[in-house]
Design a protein around this motif. Structure first.
Motif, PDB file in Angstrom:
ATOM      1  N   ARG A 134       0.815  -1.217   0.000  1.00 41.89           N
ATOM      2  CA  ARG A 134       0.000   0.000   0.000  1.00 41.89           C
ATOM      3  C   ARG A 134       0.848   1.266   0.000  1.00 41.89           C
ATOM      4  O   ARG A 134       0.545   2.235  -0.704  1.00 41.89           O
ATOM      5  N   LEU A 135       1.902   1.266   0.787  1.00 48.96           N
ATOM      6  CA  LEU A 135       2.753   2.446   0.845  1.00 48.96           C
ATOM      7  C   LEU A 135       3.476   2.665  -0.474  1.00 48.96           C
ATOM      8  O   LEU A 135       3.603   3.797  -0.954  1.00 48.96           O
ATOM      9  N   ASP A 136       3.958   1.595  -1.080  1.00 48.76           N
ATOM     10  CA  ASP A 136       4.654   1.730  -2.359  1.00 48.76           C
ATOM     11  C   ASP A 136       3.704   2.210  -3.444  1.00 48.76           C
ATOM     12  O   ASP A 136       4.023   3.126  -4.221  1.00 48.76           O
ATOM     13  N   ASN A 137       2.525   1.606  -3.498  1.00 47.89           N
ATOM     14  CA  ASN A 137       1.569   2.012  -4.517  1.00 47.89           C
ATOM     15  C   ASN A 137       1.190   3.483  -4.381  1.00 47.89           C
ATOM     16  O   ASN A 137       1.067   4.213  -5.376  1.00 47.89           O
ATOM     17  N   ALA A 138       0.999   3.924  -3.145  1.00 48.60           N
ATOM     18  CA  ALA A 138       0.540   5.301  -2.918  1.00 48.60           C
ATOM     19  C   ALA A 138       1.669   6.310  -3.017  1.00 48.60           C
ATOM     20  O   ALA A 138       1.575   7.311  -3.741  1.00 48.60           O
ATOM     21  N   LEU A 139       2.757   6.083  -2.285  1.00 45.30           N
ATOM     22  CA  LEU A 139       3.780   7.117  -2.149  1.00 45.30           C
ATOM     23  C   LEU A 139       4.779   7.125  -3.300  1.00 45.30           C
ATOM     24  O   LEU A 139       5.296   8.185  -3.658  1.00 45.30           O
ATOM     25  N   VAL A 140       5.079   5.947  -3.854  1.00 45.07           N
ATOM     26  CA  VAL A 140       6.030   5.885  -4.953  1.00 45.07           C
ATOM     27  C   VAL A 140       5.332   6.035  -6.292  1.00 45.07           C
ATOM     28  O   VAL A 140       5.673   6.895  -7.101  1.00 45.07           O
ATOM     29  N   LYS A 141       4.329   5.198  -6.523  1.00 50.85           N
ATOM     30  CA  LYS A 141       3.735   5.138  -7.856  1.00 50.85           C
ATOM     31  C   LYS A 141       2.688   6.233  -8.103  1.00 50.85           C
ATOM     32  O   LYS A 141       2.650   6.840  -9.175  1.00 50.85           O
ATOM     33  N   LYS A 142       1.827   6.497  -7.123  1.00 51.64           N
ATOM     34  CA  LYS A 142       0.736   7.435  -7.347  1.00 51.64           C
ATOM     35  C   LYS A 142       1.127   8.865  -6.989  1.00 51.64           C
ATOM     36  O   LYS A 142       1.145   9.758  -7.843  1.00 51.64           O
ATOM     37  N   ASP A 143       1.429   9.100  -5.732  1.00 43.56           N
ATOM     38  CA  ASP A 143       1.716  10.458  -5.279  1.00 43.56           C
ATOM     39  C   ASP A 143       3.104  10.937  -5.674  1.00 43.56           C
ATOM     40  O   ASP A 143       3.358  12.140  -5.711  1.00 43.56           O
ATOM     41  N   LYS A 144       4.025  10.002  -5.927  1.00 40.99           N
ATOM     42  CA  LYS A 144       5.398  10.325  -6.313  1.00 40.99           C
ATOM     43  C   LYS A 144       6.071  11.232  -5.290  1.00 40.99           C
ATOM     44  O   LYS A 144       6.797  12.170  -5.626  1.00 40.99           O
ATOM     45  N   LEU A 145       5.886  10.913  -4.013  1.00 43.18           N
ATOM     46  CA  LEU A 145       6.480  11.699  -2.938  1.00 43.18           C
ATOM     47  C   LEU A 145       7.816  11.141  -2.475  1.00 43.18           C
ATOM     48  O   LEU A 145       8.627  11.874  -1.898  1.00 43.18           O
ATOM     49  N   VAL A 146       8.042   9.849  -2.672  1.00 40.68           N
ATOM     50  CA  VAL A 146       9.267   9.210  -2.187  1.00 40.68           C
ATOM     51  C   VAL A 146       9.874   8.376  -3.309  1.00 40.68           C
ATOM     52  O   VAL A 146       9.193   7.984  -4.259  1.00 40.68           O
ATOM     53  N   VAL A 147      11.181   8.098  -3.175  1.00 39.39           N
ATOM     54  CA  VAL A 147      11.836   7.230  -4.156  1.00 39.39           C
ATOM     55  C   VAL A 147      11.829   5.785  -3.706  1.00 39.39           C
ATOM     56  O   VAL A 147      11.990   4.870  -4.520  1.00 39.39           O
ATOM     57  N   SER A 148      11.629   5.557  -2.405  1.00 38.25           N
ATOM     58  CA  SER A 148      11.486   4.193  -1.907  1.00 38.25           C
ATOM     59  C   SER A 148      10.804   4.245  -0.555  1.00 38.25           C
ATOM     60  O   SER A 148      10.900   5.237   0.175  1.00 38.25           O
ATOM     61  N   VAL A 149      10.124   3.157  -0.223  1.00 30.27           N
ATOM     62  CA  VAL A 149       9.456   3.049   1.063  1.00 30.27           C
ATOM     63  C   VAL A 149       9.394   1.581   1.441  1.00 30.27           C
ATOM     64  O   VAL A 149       9.298   0.711   0.570  1.00 30.27           O
ATOM     65  N   ALA A 150       9.496   1.297   2.726  1.00 29.31           N
ATOM     66  CA  ALA A 150       9.472  -0.095   3.175  1.00 29.31           C
ATOM     67  C   ALA A 150       8.908  -0.154   4.585  1.00 29.31           C
ATOM     68  O   ALA A 150       9.012   0.800   5.358  1.00 29.31           O
ATOM     69  N   ALA A 151       8.314  -1.292   4.903  1.00 28.16           N
ATOM     70  CA  ALA A 151       7.892  -1.586   6.271  1.00 28.16           C
ATOM     71  C   ALA A 151       8.409  -2.967   6.620  1.00 28.16           C
ATOM     72  O   ALA A 151       8.467  -3.857   5.759  1.00 28.16           O
ATOM     73  N   TYR A 152       8.807  -3.153   7.863  1.00 32.55           N
ATOM     74  CA  TYR A 152       9.318  -4.459   8.266  1.00 32.55           C
ATOM     75  C   TYR A 152       8.980  -4.715   9.724  1.00 32.55           C
ATOM     76  O   TYR A 152       8.808  -3.795  10.521  1.00 32.55           O
ATOM     77  N   ASN A 153       8.857  -5.995  10.045  1.00 37.43           N
ATOM     78  CA  ASN A 153       8.688  -6.441  11.423  1.00 37.43           C
ATOM     79  C   ASN A 153       9.871  -7.327  11.757  1.00 37.43           C
ATOM     80  O   ASN A 153       9.973  -8.451  11.284  1.00 37.43           O
ATOM     81  N   SER A 154      10.796  -6.792  12.539  1.00 36.67           N
ATOM     82  CA  SER A 154      12.022  -7.508  12.894  1.00 36.67           C
ATOM     83  C   SER A 154      11.830  -8.181  14.242  1.00 36.67           C
ATOM     84  O   SER A 154      11.769  -7.510  15.274  1.00 36.67           O
ATOM     85  N   SER A 155      11.716  -9.505  14.251  1.00 36.93           N
ATOM     86  CA  SER A 155      11.421 -10.256  15.466  1.00 36.93           C
ATOM     87  C   SER A 155      12.688 -10.828  16.078  1.00 36.93           C
ATOM     88  O   SER A 155      13.442 -11.549  15.417  1.00 36.93           O
ATOM     89  N   MET A 156      12.906 -10.518  17.343  1.00 34.57           N
ATOM     90  CA  MET A 156      13.947 -11.164  18.133  1.00 34.57           C
ATOM     91  C   MET A 156      13.269 -12.164  19.063  1.00 34.57           C
ATOM     92  O   MET A 156      12.062 -12.367  18.999  1.00 34.57           O
ATOM     93  N   ALA A 157      14.042 -12.789  19.932  1.00 35.55           N
ATOM     94  CA  ALA A 157      13.472 -13.834  20.777  1.00 35.55           C
ATOM     95  C   ALA A 157      12.473 -13.271  21.778  1.00 35.55           C
ATOM     96  O   ALA A 157      11.426 -13.867  22.029  1.00 35.55           O
ATOM     97  N   GLN A 158      12.774 -12.107  22.366  1.00 37.52           N
ATOM     98  CA  GLN A 158      11.934 -11.561  23.432  1.00 37.52           C
ATOM     99  C   GLN A 158      11.318 -10.216  23.082  1.00 37.52           C
ATOM    100  O   GLN A 158      10.689  -9.595  23.933  1.00 37.52           O
ATOM    101  N   GLY A 159      11.471  -9.792  21.880  1.00 40.17           N
ATOM    102  CA  GLY A 159      10.900  -8.509  21.470  1.00 40.17           C
ATOM    103  C   GLY A 159      11.164  -8.293  20.003  1.00 40.17           C
ATOM    104  O   GLY A 159      11.756  -9.137  19.318  1.00 40.17           O
TER     105      GLY A 159
END
Length: 937
Positions: free
Chosen positions: A314-339
């Motif tokens: 959703r962020l890539d479609n909106a911010l990169v392709k449609k609105d052309k506000l950013v050159v790249s965007v990413a979201a991630y969930n980095s899981s460790m053992a306890q957090g």
């Protein structure tokens, strides 16, 4: 376009229930892919508490040995940050019964993937060895587990402390390299187990004493705090006998108890701004979230994929392709053992207000929290994750193979099969479950960080090291009494798969190797183009053409292309080398036909829509601007012209191109390049697949057999002799650099298509291996670098020699001088010794099965053999070639190839610190600002 391999090969790697739907038009359901993955294992525990897991995989005569210790950065008290990682390094420097660098005995047995890593939760060591060398690998791992502290001397500590500090400088020296510190400190309160980075602080590393590091070992590295995984050509009966023999006498140690690590919540939103020498503003939102054992972790993985992980997010479609506000965007969930950390980050387009970007991110996130994902979005995340998991499970060991999956599950979750439960939990997610988890964790106060261009603020970690203390009388390491290293019996020879060739109905050649154990197909369309085919005066044309391939065809827009890939579990990516332009496909074979239809459409029918070209062109220009802030990017833009001469097609290797030229490119330019170079008469297709050649050929013929060449093909000319620059030092001024990157280029008379085995084999001792003289000198002996190397740059019509050495800034001049001495010694009075020769030849022969364990390895070898005009059975016969070499032959070959007096040195560093050092070396020094590197030299 990103390309990630998903190929598997061999027997009994992973149990698969192959769907009987190979020719169907609809994708195999995501849940079916998940259920297909299984790693059979057996386990036992020694009386001293060592947990052992065994997975049998007979596809190659190799065994992965992986030891995981329940100690990482979260166990470090105040004042000892970085100790776990420092000890990881110390444990490579020899033990009481195996003195010296551990890479030496591992090299002798032909180990591959040998390394170690540390993170917040654990430290691990791993190597893949020939089956015949399993005894020796277990002896070495058991010796550093039970017989380590006596081998650690003050000299060893000082050496590895210096190496680790240069590893830290190397990371800090990258654009945005300081984000990790800000993010960690911003999310966690002082004293929290996850509240400092794994690399630690310079001050704590400086303060580490011999007594303190030995105490650290005794507290954490006992067998009862470890998991040992053996995966590969081994059975549980053999494992029990050998593990008991080598590890059974090691006494238990204190229990390494994980500290309490509650998930903190900020009292109020927190926002910070930092300056860095970067080309574009980066904005980030982050939250602390639960770790991998929490029921919400899979739902947060899906949320991250839908928001900013998928190519169709959703962020890539909106911010990169449609609105052309950013050159790249990413979201991630980095899981460790306890957090864990859930983050969204975007690189802001030039001229756009970062506040507008953060506002739009917040709006998109709010909509997601209010309405949740669609069922199709959830399914696409699951399919992609299952395919990537399969990819990681092809190898028995290494950084992400089956041994890793089993060890991680046991250490973090008391279940070697936890990887399977994770996948099943992911496949069980629904729009409602994802929405609920996202609302629970992502509505809490946010930590926000904005990185803006500007000189870095002074920070303690960048300080010049204090003067080295006067050396005291060395204390000899303790000697053990376990006896010599186990002998290695005869190593099974490499069984390289048979390579077959055929042609499609239009003449495109197909080069194929069958891998029957798992239902995966990998294919590469290779065009005789490459960066050498880029357009003179318009450098960057090829790159922009490739960037546009998945941005729309005559019948699909970019969003549909991304969604179609994700539903198929396929990944399609374009890339280029100096000589070849490639578009690659990887897909579960059950989805082969629809994936080939998509692949063909992308390659044959790109739309080059003017609006999309304008957008992607701005992204490429932003990438070039980022290259001009990166030490490796700067060196890569400067070296080729100096090394090959401006008239050589290989001098076109200038990152993503000339920014002035790229800014002027039009759709017509891209169409012209596509017509001249991305065409059937310049194409070959390389394939590894479980499907038989006849079936693969028929499927390829259906999509590419009617592709006809039209117009005039492009031509590359290598008729003009290379005119490299005269020897000198070119200093690229990059202020605020805690390290300098030294790159040397030495032209040779060789071509990549020559028989280079003698010079490449000789270079193993000079610069091609961890134990090489160049790396041993700068890393191990002087500890001025995290790692240095030298290699022949083997392209079709040239084979220059290049050295790369990132070194601490205050040692730039002495480091370059040391490299000159290493070259002169090896090529003069101190050539390759018989001991170096024996180690190189023995290691090369014994490592072959490990080097070609995976389909990726085989596919790469097939392409390289074809490019360099070698026979398809080159690696099947290379053992006999190695056995026929002599040390005298190798020394004569490399001395005749490399003339160190022809070296051109490029140094990327802070001129005010570095130039006075370089002025003493007797070569002319030319200083150029980093910004000037944008245009051709």
């Amino acid at each position: 376009m990103k390309f990630k391999a998903v190929a598997l090969s061999g027997a009994a790697i992973v149990a698969f229930a192959t769907p009987a739907v190979a020719q169907q038009a609809q994708p195999v359901p995501a849940a079916q892919l998940v259920q297909a993955v299984n790693i059979p294992f057996q386990q036992f525990t020694l009386p001293n508490g060592l947990r052992v897991i065994v997975h049998t995989d007979r596809k190659a005569p190799v065994v992965a040995v992986s030891v995981w210790y329940n100690v990482g950065a979260k166990f470090e008290p105040k004042g000892k940050t970085g100790f776990a990682h420092l000890y990881e390094h110390l444990m490579f420097n020899g033990s009481e019964n195996a003195p010296g660098d551990f890479f030496e005995p591992l090299k002798q047995v032909g180990a591959t993937d040998e390394n170690g890593t540390t993170n917040q939760d654990r430290t691990n060591y791993f190597e893949t060895v020939p089956t015949a060398a399993l005894d020796r690998a277990l002896f070495l791992e058991s010796d550093r587990m039970g017989y380590m502290t006596g081998a650690i001397t003050q000299a060893v500590l000082d050496e590895q402390r210096g190496v680790v500090q240069n590893e830290k400088r190397q990371g800090d020296n990258q654009p945005y390299g300081l984000i990790q510190y800000k993010l960690t400190e911003g999310l966690y309160p002082a004293g929290h187990p996850y509240g400092h980075t794994t690399i630690g602080s310079m001050a704590d590393l400086d303060a580490a004493s011999l007594e303190s590091v030995k105490s650290w070992f005794k507290e954490h590295y006992g067998p009862n705090n470890a998991v040992l995984v053996l995966a590969g050509d081994v059975d549980v009966a053999t494992a029990k006998r050998l593990v008991t023999k080598y590890f059974g006498a090691i006494p238990r140690g204190p229990a390494s108890v994980a500290p309490a690590a509650p998930i903190p919540t900020l009292a109020t939103p927190k926002a910070e701004v930092m300056k860095d020498r970067v080309a574009a503003v980066l904005t980030m939102r982050a939250w602390t979230v639960p770790g991998l054992n929490d029921k919400d972790a899979p739902a947060l993985d899906v949320a991250a994929g839908v928001l900013g992980g998928l190519a169709s997010s959703r962020l890539d479609n909106a911010l990169v392709k449609k609105d052309k506000l950013v050159v790249s965007v990413a979201a991630y969930n980095s899981s460790m053992a306890q957090g864990g950390t859930f983050a969204i980050q975007a690189v802001v387009r030039q001229g756009v207000d970062p506040a507008l970007v953060t506002k739009r991110i917040d709006e998109i996130l709010a909509d997601f929290l209010a309405n949740g994902p669609t069922a199709d979005e959830v399914s696409r995340v699951v399919t992609r994750t299952a395919a990537q998991t399969i990819d990681g499970l092809e190898a028995v060991g290494g950084f992400g193979g089956k041994a890793v999956a089993l060890a991680e599950g046991e250490l973090y979750s008391n279940d070697p099969g936890f990887y399977k439960k994770q996948l099943e939990a992911l496949a069980a997610q629904t729009p409602a479950s994802v929405k609920a988890a996202a609302n629970k964790w992502l509505t809490r106060p946010t930590y926000s960080l904005t990185v803006v261009p500007g000189p870095r603020d002074a920070y303690e970690e960048a300080r010049v090291p204090a003067a080295e203390p006067v050396a005291e009388a060395p204390t000899p390491p303790a000697k053990g009494n376990r006896g010599p290293l186990p002998a290695v019996t005869a190593v099974a020879p490499l069984s390289f798969p048979a390579v077959q060739r055929t042609r499609l109905s239009n003449g495109i050649e197909v080069v194929y190797a069958q891998r029957t154990a798992v239902p995966i197909t990998k294919a590469v369309l290779s065009f005789d183009a490459g960066v050498a085919a880029d357009v003179p005066g318009k450098l960057g044309t090829q790159q922009l053409t490739l960037n546009m391939l998945d941005e729309g065809t005559a019948t699909r827009d970019s969003i549909r292309i991304a969604e179609d890939e994700e539903r198929l579990g396929a990944e399609i990516g374009a890339s280029s080398s100096a000589d070849r332009t490639t578009v690659a496909l990887e897909v579960p074979s059950s989805n082969l036909n629809p994936a080939l239809a998509l692949w063909s459409d992308i390659v044959r029918n790109p739309a080059f829509d003017a609006n999309e070209v304008a957008r992607v062109k701005q992204q490429q220009l932003a990438g070039i601007a980022q290259e001009l802030t990166n030490p490796n990017g700067l060196a890569a833009r400067v070296v080729p012209g100096l090394l090959y001469g401006a008239a050589s097609p290989y001098a076109k290797q200038r990152g993503a191109g000339d920014p002035a030229a790229v800014a002027q490119l039009t759709p017509a330019d891209l169409k012209a390049f596509h017509a001249a170079w991305i065409r059937p008469d310049k194409a070959k297709i390389f394939v590894t697949s479980d499907r038989p050649l006849a079936e693969v050929k028929a499927a390829l013929d259906a999509q590419f057999g009617n592709w006809k060449a039209t117009g005039t093909p492009g031509i590359k000319s290598f008729t003009v002799a290379a005119q490299p620059a005269t020897p000198r030092i070119v200093l690229v001024d990059r202020p605020d650099s805690p390290q300098s990157l030294i790159v040397a280029g030495i032209p040779t008379a060789l071509k990549g298509t020559d028989d280079l085995l003698p010079v490449i084999t000789a270079n193993d001792a000079l610069g091609g291996d961890f134990l090489s003289r160049i790396n041993t000198d700068l890393r191990e002996n002087r500890h001025w670098s995290y790692g240095a190397s030298g290699n022949f740059r083997q392209v079709e019509y040239a084979a220059p020699y290049q050295i790369a050495a990132p070194v601490q800034a205050d040692k730039t001049g002495p480091s370059l001088q040391s490299l000159q001495a290493d070259l002169n010694d090896f090529l003069g009075a101190k050539p390759m010794t018989q001991a170096e020769f024996d180690r190189t030849i023995t290691g090369a022969i014994r490592s072959l099965s490990g080097q070609f364990e995976t389909s990726d390895d085989v596919l790469g070898a097939m392409q390289q053999n074809d490019l360099l005009r070698r026979p398809d059975n080159y690696y099947a016969t290379i053992t006999q070639r190695y056995q026929g070499l002599t040390v005298g032959q190798l020394n004569r070959a490399i001395k005749g190839a490399i003339d160190p007096k022809r070296a051109v040195w490029v140094v990327v560093g802070d001129a005010k610190t570095v130039k006075p050092q370089l002025d003493t070396l007797g070569l002319p020094v030319e200083v150029v600002p980093a910004a000037s590197v944008a245009t051709a030299r």
